[in-house]
Design an enzyme around this catalytic site. Structure first.
Site, PDB file in Angstrom:
ATOM      1  N   SER A  63       0.820  -1.212   0.000  1.00  0.00           N
ATOM      2  CA  SER A  63       0.000   0.000   0.000  1.00  0.00           C
ATOM      3  C   SER A  63       0.859   1.269   0.000  1.00  0.00           C
ATOM      4  O   SER A  63       2.017   1.270   0.416  1.00  0.00           O
ATOM      5  CB  SER A  63      -0.909   0.019   1.237  1.00  0.00           C
ATOM      6  OG  SER A  63      -1.687  -1.155   1.321  1.00  0.00           O
TER       7      SER A  63
HETATM    8  N1  SAH Z   1      -0.405  -4.822   4.068  1.00  0.00           N
HETATM    9  C1  SAH Z   1       0.205  -5.232   2.829  1.00  0.00           C
HETATM   10  C2  SAH Z   1      -0.677  -4.878   1.667  1.00  0.00           C
HETATM   11  C3  SAH Z   1      -0.984  -6.075   0.820  1.00  0.00           C
HETATM   12  S1  SAH Z   1      -2.302  -5.857  -0.349  1.00  0.00           S
HETATM   13  C4  SAH Z   1       1.602  -4.652   2.695  1.00  0.00           C
HETATM   14  O1  SAH Z   1       1.971  -3.837   3.528  1.00  0.00           O
HETATM   15  O2  SAH Z   1       2.347  -5.049   1.787  1.00  0.00           O
HETATM   16  C5  SAH Z   1      -3.568  -6.833   0.383  1.00  0.00           C
HETATM   17  C6  SAH Z   1      -3.265  -8.276   0.595  1.00  0.00           C
HETATM   18  O3  SAH Z   1      -4.468  -8.910   1.027  1.00  0.00           O
HETATM   19  C7  SAH Z   1      -2.805  -9.061  -0.634  1.00  0.00           C
HETATM   20  O4  SAH Z   1      -1.542  -9.598  -0.415  1.00  0.00           O
HETATM   21  C8  SAH Z   1      -3.868 -10.150  -0.795  1.00  0.00           C
HETATM   22  O5  SAH Z   1      -3.334 -11.401  -1.224  1.00  0.00           O
HETATM   23  C9  SAH Z   1      -4.411 -10.241   0.614  1.00  0.00           C
HETATM   24  N2  SAH Z   1      -5.737 -10.849   0.721  1.00  0.00           N
HETATM   25  C10 SAH Z   1      -6.819 -10.712  -0.088  1.00  0.00           C
HETATM   26  N3  SAH Z   1      -7.848 -11.461   0.368  1.00  0.00           N
HETATM   27  C11 SAH Z   1      -7.412 -12.068   1.504  1.00  0.00           C
HETATM   28  C12 SAH Z   1      -7.992 -12.974   2.439  1.00  0.00           C
HETATM   29  N4  SAH Z   1      -9.248 -13.424   2.316  1.00  0.00           N
HETATM   30  N5  SAH Z   1      -7.236 -13.385   3.488  1.00  0.00           N
HETATM   31  C13 SAH Z   1      -5.957 -12.967   3.640  1.00  0.00           C
HETATM   32  N6  SAH Z   1      -5.346 -12.129   2.794  1.00  0.00           N
HETATM   33  C14 SAH Z   1      -6.062 -11.671   1.736  1.00  0.00           C
END
Ligand code: SAH
Length: 216
Positions: A63
């Protein structure tokens, strides 16, 4: 190289965060301490402090720094136990690790979960626990949480998150359709069955997806 990153990080804190109203000193300090360049793919290191999200593999993104800081500030640190949904690179979890006693982080893509776990260990961040699985179920064994943060847009708020949040705790998450109008919302659990709800504005997140990824 490390000095360059530190200077870029300080500039990011000043221009992208403080200048836009992030005022909590602990949040600014955490954002100023975590080396974002360690959480992006090597080919994108030079963009680590850019003012936006970056790809991290598996079709996902790390993000925008401002959004990470806004969610951290809204969660209301200092915090005890935090549930972080969507570990991704582990960056937001690493920031929260400086603002909470323990962070429990769930990622749906096993390769991302594994990479994040290794990265956090290499950086000596010991109070983040990463699990590969469906974050929509929360992490019942570790509940209740003082805050729940989600980095993927939910069409509807999973019931498990509501029940795993402590009374007085905050749930900070984007709500809305995959590629449509999403808003960042804060739900405060004011009692066992009562909630206060407010909106922080329009955002664009990857979707929250149920279940585990199938074979490619
Ligand atoms: N906080 C992260 C942002 C990642 S983007 C960072 O700092 O890099 C959001 C993430 O949510 C993605 O990696 C995606 O795979 C995950 N995601 C989506 N649906 C999900 C679910 N049901 N359970 C766990 N993770 C999920």
């Amino acid at each position: 190289m490390a000095d360059d990153a530190a200077a870029e990080r300080a500039r990011m804190v000043e221009r992208q965060l403080a200048a836009r109203g992030i005022g909590n000193p602990a949040v600014l300090a955490a954002m100023g301490a975590i080396p974002r360049e360690e959480f992006v793919p090597p080919a994108l290191r030079h963009e680590a402090y850019a003012d936006g999200p970056l790809p991290i593999g598996c079709g996902q993104t790390i993000s925008q720094p401002y959004i990470v800081a806004l969610m951290a500030e809204t969660a209301g640190p200092p915090l005890g136990r935090v549930l972080d949904i969507g570990t991704g690179s582990g960056y937001a979890a690493a920031v929260m690790a400086r603002l909470a006693r323990e962070v429990f982080s769930v990622e749906r893509h096993p390769p991302l979960a594994e990479a994040a776990r290794e990265r956090l260990a290499r950086l000596g961040i010991l109070n983040v626990h990463v699990r590969a699985g469906d974050g929509m179920l929360g992490w019942p064994e570790e509940a209740p949480f003082d805050a729940i943060l989600c980095a993927a847009a939910a069409q509807e708020i999973p019931a498990a998150w509501r029940s795993q949040l402590a009374v007085g705790g905050r749930l900070v998450l984007p709500v809305g359709p995959a590629h449509g109008a999403q808003e960042l919302r804060v739900l405060t659990r004011t009692g066992p069955d009562s909630w206060a709800d407010r909106t922080l504005g329009a955002v664009a997140f990857v979707p929250l997806t149920a279940g585990l990824p199938g074979p490619a």
